[in-house]
Design a protein around this motif. Sequence first.
Motif, PDB file in Angstrom:
ATOM      1  N   ASP A 120       0.845  -1.198   0.000  1.00  0.00           N
ATOM      2  CA  ASP A 120       0.000   0.000   0.000  1.00  0.00           C
ATOM      3  C   ASP A 120       0.876   1.242   0.000  1.00  0.00           C
ATOM      4  OD1 ASP A 120      -2.477  -1.281   0.086  1.00  0.00           O
ATOM      5  OD2 ASP A 120      -2.491  -1.368   2.273  1.00  0.00           O
ATOM      6  N   LEU A 121       0.542   2.182  -0.872  1.00  0.00           N
ATOM      7  CA  LEU A 121       1.205   3.475  -0.867  1.00  0.00           C
ATOM      8  C   LEU A 121       0.528   4.305   0.221  1.00  0.00           C
ATOM      9  CD1 LEU A 121       3.302   5.350  -2.042  1.00  0.00           C
ATOM     10  CD2 LEU A 121       1.660   5.950  -3.855  1.00  0.00           C
ATOM     11  N   ILE A 122       1.219   4.481   1.332  1.00  0.00           N
ATOM     12  CA  ILE A 122       0.660   5.161   2.502  1.00  0.00           C
ATOM     13  C   ILE A 122       0.750   6.667   2.351  1.00  0.00           C
ATOM     14  CG2 ILE A 122       0.898   5.494   4.997  1.00  0.00           C
ATOM     15  CD1 ILE A 122      -0.161   2.700   4.125  1.00  0.00           C
ATOM     16  N   ALA A 123       1.914   7.147   1.935  1.00  0.00           N
ATOM     17  CA  ALA A 123       2.117   8.587   1.761  1.00  0.00           C
ATOM     18  C   ALA A 123       3.136   8.796   0.660  1.00  0.00           C
ATOM     19  CB  ALA A 123       2.595   9.220   3.062  1.00  0.00           C
ATOM     20  N   SER A 129      -4.532  13.348  -2.248  1.00  0.00           N
ATOM     21  CA  SER A 129      -5.365  13.009  -3.395  1.00  0.00           C
ATOM     22  C   SER A 129      -6.632  12.329  -2.897  1.00  0.00           C
ATOM     23  CB  SER A 129      -4.605  12.065  -4.338  1.00  0.00           C
ATOM     24  OG  SER A 129      -5.475  11.563  -5.333  1.00  0.00           O
ATOM     25  N   GLU A 130      -7.761  12.746  -3.437  1.00  0.00           N
ATOM     26  CA  GLU A 130      -9.053  12.132  -3.140  1.00  0.00           C
ATOM     27  C   GLU A 130      -9.498  11.219  -4.277  1.00  0.00           C
ATOM     28  OE1 GLU A 130     -10.853  12.406  -0.292  1.00  0.00           O
ATOM     29  OE2 GLU A 130      -9.189  13.568   0.538  1.00  0.00           O
ATOM     30  N   ASP A 131      -8.648  11.053  -5.286  1.00  0.00           N
ATOM     31  CA  ASP A 131      -8.969  10.197  -6.414  1.00  0.00           C
ATOM     32  C   ASP A 131      -9.162   8.767  -5.905  1.00  0.00           C
ATOM     33  OD1 ASP A 131      -8.828   8.447  -8.651  1.00  0.00           O
ATOM     34  OD2 ASP A 131      -7.584   9.874  -9.750  1.00  0.00           O
ATOM     35  N   PRO A 132     -10.293   8.136  -6.179  1.00  0.00           N
ATOM     36  CA  PRO A 132     -10.536   6.776  -5.664  1.00  0.00           C
ATOM     37  C   PRO A 132      -9.477   5.763  -6.111  1.00  0.00           C
ATOM     38  CG  PRO A 132     -12.520   7.659  -6.690  1.00  0.00           C
ATOM     39  CD  PRO A 132     -11.426   8.657  -6.935  1.00  0.00           C
ATOM     40  N   ARG A 133      -8.799   6.034  -7.226  1.00  0.00           N
ATOM     41  CA  ARG A 133      -7.758   5.121  -7.692  1.00  0.00           C
ATOM     42  C   ARG A 133      -6.452   5.298  -6.927  1.00  0.00           C
ATOM     43  NH1 ARG A 133      -8.122   7.225 -13.556  1.00  0.00           N
ATOM     44  NH2 ARG A 133      -8.411   9.000 -12.222  1.00  0.00           N
ATOM     45  N   LEU A 136      -4.384   9.631  -1.238  1.00  0.00           N
ATOM     46  CA  LEU A 136      -3.176   9.946  -0.471  1.00  0.00           C
ATOM     47  C   LEU A 136      -3.474  11.045   0.518  1.00  0.00           C
ATOM     48  CD1 LEU A 136      -0.493   9.894  -3.301  1.00  0.00           C
ATOM     49  CD2 LEU A 136      -0.699   8.288  -1.396  1.00  0.00           C
ATOM     50  N   PRO A 137      -2.978  10.874   1.757  1.00  0.00           N
ATOM     51  CA  PRO A 137      -2.390   9.640   2.258  1.00  0.00           C
ATOM     52  C   PRO A 137      -3.437   8.527   2.321  1.00  0.00           C
ATOM     53  CG  PRO A 137      -2.678  11.201   4.055  1.00  0.00           C
ATOM     54  CD  PRO A 137      -3.068  11.907   2.792  1.00  0.00           C
ATOM     55  N   HIS A 138      -2.958   7.314   2.540  1.00  0.00           N
ATOM     56  CA  HIS A 138      -3.858   6.160   2.610  1.00  0.00           C
ATOM     57  C   HIS A 138      -4.938   6.452   3.649  1.00  0.00           C
ATOM     58  CE1 HIS A 138      -5.307   2.122   3.407  1.00  0.00           C
ATOM     59  NE2 HIS A 138      -4.714   1.724   2.292  1.00  0.00           N
ATOM     60  N   PRO A 139      -6.203   6.256   3.322  1.00  0.00           N
ATOM     61  CA  PRO A 139      -7.291   6.714   4.201  1.00  0.00           C
ATOM     62  C   PRO A 139      -7.356   6.047   5.579  1.00  0.00           C
ATOM     63  CG  PRO A 139      -8.163   5.443   2.363  1.00  0.00           C
ATOM     64  CD  PRO A 139      -6.696   5.655   2.090  1.00  0.00           C
ATOM     65  N   VAL A 159       5.663  11.896  10.000  1.00  0.00           N
ATOM     66  CA  VAL A 159       4.402  12.638  10.027  1.00  0.00           C
ATOM     67  C   VAL A 159       3.520  12.089   8.915  1.00  0.00           C
ATOM     68  CG1 VAL A 159       3.313  14.897   9.694  1.00  0.00           C
ATOM     69  CG2 VAL A 159       5.490  14.728  10.933  1.00  0.00           C
ATOM     70  N   LEU A 160       2.293  11.727   9.260  1.00  0.00           N
ATOM     71  CA  LEU A 160       1.307  11.320   8.272  1.00  0.00           C
ATOM     72  C   LEU A 160       0.557  12.582   7.845  1.00  0.00           C
ATOM     73  CD1 LEU A 160      -0.144   9.060   6.724  1.00  0.00           C
ATOM     74  CD2 LEU A 160      -1.665   8.824   8.700  1.00  0.00           C
ATOM     75  N   PRO A 161       0.703  13.005   6.585  1.00  0.00           N
ATOM     76  CA  PRO A 161       0.052  14.250   6.152  1.00  0.00           C
ATOM     77  C   PRO A 161      -1.432  14.266   6.496  1.00  0.00           C
ATOM     78  CG  PRO A 161       1.516  13.441   4.443  1.00  0.00           C
ATOM     79  CD  PRO A 161       1.441  12.361   5.494  1.00  0.00           C
ATOM     80  N   GLY A 162      -1.856  15.369   7.086  1.00  0.00           N
ATOM     81  CA  GLY A 162      -3.259  15.545   7.439  1.00  0.00           C
ATOM     82  C   GLY A 162      -3.672  14.905   8.751  1.00  0.00           C
ATOM     83  N   ALA A 163      -2.816  14.039   9.321  1.00  0.00           N
ATOM     84  CA  ALA A 163      -3.168  13.350  10.563  1.00  0.00           C
ATOM     85  C   ALA A 163      -2.231  13.700  11.712  1.00  0.00           C
ATOM     86  CB  ALA A 163      -3.171  11.841  10.348  1.00  0.00           C
ATOM     87  N   GLY A 164      -0.992  14.032  11.409  1.00  0.00           N
ATOM     88  CA  GLY A 164      -0.058  14.434  12.454  1.00  0.00           C
ATOM     89  C   GLY A 164       1.110  13.481  12.614  1.00  0.00           C
TER      90      GLY A 164
END
Length: 177
Positions: A120-123, A129-133, A136-139, A159-164
């Motif tokens: 899985d591409l985590i970050a 990206s919100e593209d379903p394909r 990013l980062p991995h939801p 750091v996980l982008p958007g999560a900390g």
Amino acid sequence: MNRRLADGIEAPEPREPRPAVQAVIALGANLGDRRATFASAVEALRRLPLTTDVVVAEPVESVAVTLEGPDADKPTYLNSVALVTTRLAPSVLLGYLHAIEARHGRERAERWGDRTLDLDLIAYGDTRSEDPRLMLPHPRAAERDFVLVPWLAIDPDAVLPGAGRVDDLLARPGDAS
């Protein structure tokens, strides 16, 4: 400005190479010779074009997580995280990850099912990206200790982008299977 070639054909100007970014890739497997599969998959990551500095965490064991939640009756997972420095576009990198999975017998028959290899591409740097394909980062990365623990082991400042910060995510109360 484009350059003019023979017969009036215009060639686009050469593009600057994509800057290198750090990508975080989670590895997981609960079928077959998991350690041998990991070793082969890591070697494949090291051979990716435009990719350098592959650093891999020691694998950790975890209970299988299904759509219904943790399932101790399923074969346990071996999980790890690789940090790679790459100039591949995220979608291209994801394509290579899927090809590596396929070479290791990955079948996508059941969502969150047993697997020989999951990459899985985590970050990808700070990319979002919100593209379903390619989300990013991995939801679900912030909820997965089996991703966060090995990641933190090889990058204490992760750091996980958007999560900390990853260490803060691990310190939160509650179950993060």
